[in-house]
Write a protein that holds these residues in place. Structure first.
Motif, PDB file in Angstrom:
ATOM      1  N   GLN A 104      -5.868 113.586 -11.952  1.00 12.85           N
ATOM      2  CA  GLN A 104      -6.226 112.509 -11.033  1.00 12.85           C
ATOM      3  C   GLN A 104      -6.975 113.045  -9.814  1.00 12.85           C
ATOM      4  N   MET A 105      -6.514 114.169  -9.274  1.00 11.70           N
ATOM      5  CA  MET A 105      -7.222 114.742  -8.122  1.00 11.70           C
ATOM      6  C   MET A 105      -8.639 115.147  -8.505  1.00 11.70           C
ATOM      7  N   LYS A 106      -8.794 115.718  -9.690  1.00 12.01           N
ATOM      8  CA  LYS A 106     -10.130 116.104 -10.141  1.00 12.01           C
ATOM      9  C   LYS A 106     -10.984 114.865 -10.392  1.00 12.01           C
ATOM     10  N   ASN A 107     -10.394 113.811 -10.963  1.00 11.18           N
ATOM     11  CA  ASN A 107     -11.145 112.567 -11.185  1.00 11.18           C
ATOM     12  C   ASN A 107     -11.685 112.015  -9.868  1.00 11.18           C
ATOM     13  N   PHE A 108     -10.830 112.008  -8.850  1.00 13.70           N
ATOM     14  CA  PHE A 108     -11.263 111.526  -7.538  1.00 13.70           C
ATOM     15  C   PHE A 108     -12.431 112.347  -7.011  1.00 13.70           C
ATOM     16  N   HIS A 109     -12.318 113.660  -7.153  1.00 15.12           N
ATOM     17  CA  HIS A 109     -13.353 114.529  -6.603  1.00 15.12           C
ATOM     18  C   HIS A 109     -14.675 114.348  -7.346  1.00 15.12           C
ATOM     19  N   VAL A 110     -14.608 114.182  -8.665  1.00 15.36           N
ATOM     20  CA  VAL A 110     -15.830 113.912  -9.430  1.00 15.36           C
ATOM     21  C   VAL A 110     -16.482 112.627  -8.929  1.00 15.36           C
ATOM     22  N   ALA A 111     -15.687 111.567  -8.790  1.00 16.13           N
ATOM     23  CA  ALA A 111     -16.229 110.286  -8.334  1.00 16.13           C
ATOM     24  C   ALA A 111     -16.869 110.415  -6.958  1.00 16.13           C
ATOM     25  N   LEU A 112     -16.236 111.172  -6.074  1.00 14.46           N
ATOM     26  CA  LEU A 112     -16.781 111.344  -4.727  1.00 14.46           C
ATOM     27  C   LEU A 112     -18.093 112.117  -4.752  1.00 14.46           C
ATOM     28  N   MET A 113     -18.147 113.182  -5.538  1.00 18.08           N
ATOM     29  CA  MET A 113     -19.316 114.056  -5.533  1.00 18.08           C
ATOM     30  C   MET A 113     -20.523 113.465  -6.260  1.00 18.08           C
ATOM     31  N   ARG A 161     -11.391 126.237  -7.451  1.00 20.32           N
ATOM     32  CA  ARG A 161     -12.639 126.502  -8.162  1.00 20.32           C
ATOM     33  C   ARG A 161     -13.294 125.200  -8.605  1.00 20.32           C
ATOM     34  N   PHE A 162     -12.498 124.279  -9.156  1.00 19.17           N
ATOM     35  CA  PHE A 162     -13.061 123.012  -9.622  1.00 19.17           C
ATOM     36  C   PHE A 162     -13.728 122.270  -8.461  1.00 19.17           C
TER      37      PHE A 162
END
Length: 279
Positions: A104-113, A161-162
């Motif tokens: 979920q944290m990675k999903n949020f970061h992808v959406a933001l970036m 890293r992600f």
């Protein structure tokens, strides 16, 4: 002084019904709100987390605020956190819950970036800082607020890293930070069920008219896998997988890209993928 507007994706991250169209509008730069008075996408600030409220880690770890340490009987702080604890409130050793929170944290970061506009992050989210559910922590000079350098080192080759590589990806791809709002020629939405409030899958291609370096994105907020049909890559290009948040590090993000075979991709529950068209 440049005028900027903060905007939040509300309850999209929980997979709440009827949020797919909202997410599509926000990642496009929110032209419905800001395409006035000659403003451009960068005049709007995109964020998942701000200095008030939960950290990104707490957003996926707590349903309720836990502010007893503030000495106000838990009466302070916002009650509307738009958060989801992924099945367990707070700290846990459950590997399945921890894996879901990481996705979920990675999903949020992808959406933001990948969103058009100016991204804003909260310091500490890049390593998964927690305030242990305290959403009004301004008065604490403790580990609740202090930057944890040791955790940065511990997570350097995983979570950190992600987040770092996604920031680099955005910096290296101008189509993710256009100086004008997207037109119908700039993005293709691979959707046929916009009116279905229960649909929690969003897929689209952002087109690069200069070099053909299109970017395909898909977000699956369902609790089951979705078999996505991947559109053909631009002429003389092929798709490379850059991100699959369901994969463990370091395979969750491959900046150089992993060649995609076939015309379909099974997208895991609560995960997202990013593909890039390359020669």
């Amino acid at each position: 002084m440049e005028w900027k507007v903060q905007r939040r994706s509300s309850k999209v991250h929980q997979g709440d019904p009827g949020m797919k169209g909202v997410l599509a509008t926000r990642v496009s730069g929110s032209a419905d709100l800001y395409q006035v008075n000659q403003r451009k996408p960068h005049h709007g600030v995109n964020f998942i987390i701000a200095h008030d409220g939960f950290t990104l880690c707490d957003l996926v770890s707590y349903n309720l605020k836990h502010n007893d340490a503030n000495g106000e009987g838990g009466r302070d702080g916002c009650n509307d956190n738009f958060s989801w604890n992924c099945g367990v409130e707070g700290e846990t050793n459950d590997s399945n819950v921890l894996a879901l929170r990481s996705r979920q944290m990675k999903n949020f970061h992808v959406a933001l970036m990948i969103s058009q506009g100016t991204p804003m992050m909260l310091m500490g989210d890049e390593y998964g800082h927690t305030r242990y559910g305290n959403n009004n922590s301004y008065g604490h000079d403790t580990c609740i607020n202090n930057f944890q350098w040791g955790q940065v080192a511990e997570r350097r080759y995983g979570h950190f890293r992600f987040f770092s590589e996604m920031i680099k990806f955005r910096q290296n791809h101008p189509i993710l930070k256009r100086d004008r709002f997207l037109s119908k020629n700039d993005v293709t939405w691979h959707e046929d069920c916009w009116d279905n409030l229960e649909s929690k899958f969003l897929a689209f291609t952002i087109h690069d008219h200069n070099s053909g370096g299109d970017i395909y994105l898909a977000f699956n907020a369902h609790d089951y896998s979705v078999d996505a049909v991947i559109p053909p890559a631009p002429q003389q290009k092929h798709w490379n997988r850059v991100v699959d948040t369901n994969l463990e590090s370091p395979n969750d993000i491959a900046p150089e890209g992993v060649p995609l075979t076939g015309s379909g991709y099974r997208i895991a529950p609560f995960s997202s993928i990013l593909l890039k068209a390359s020669p």
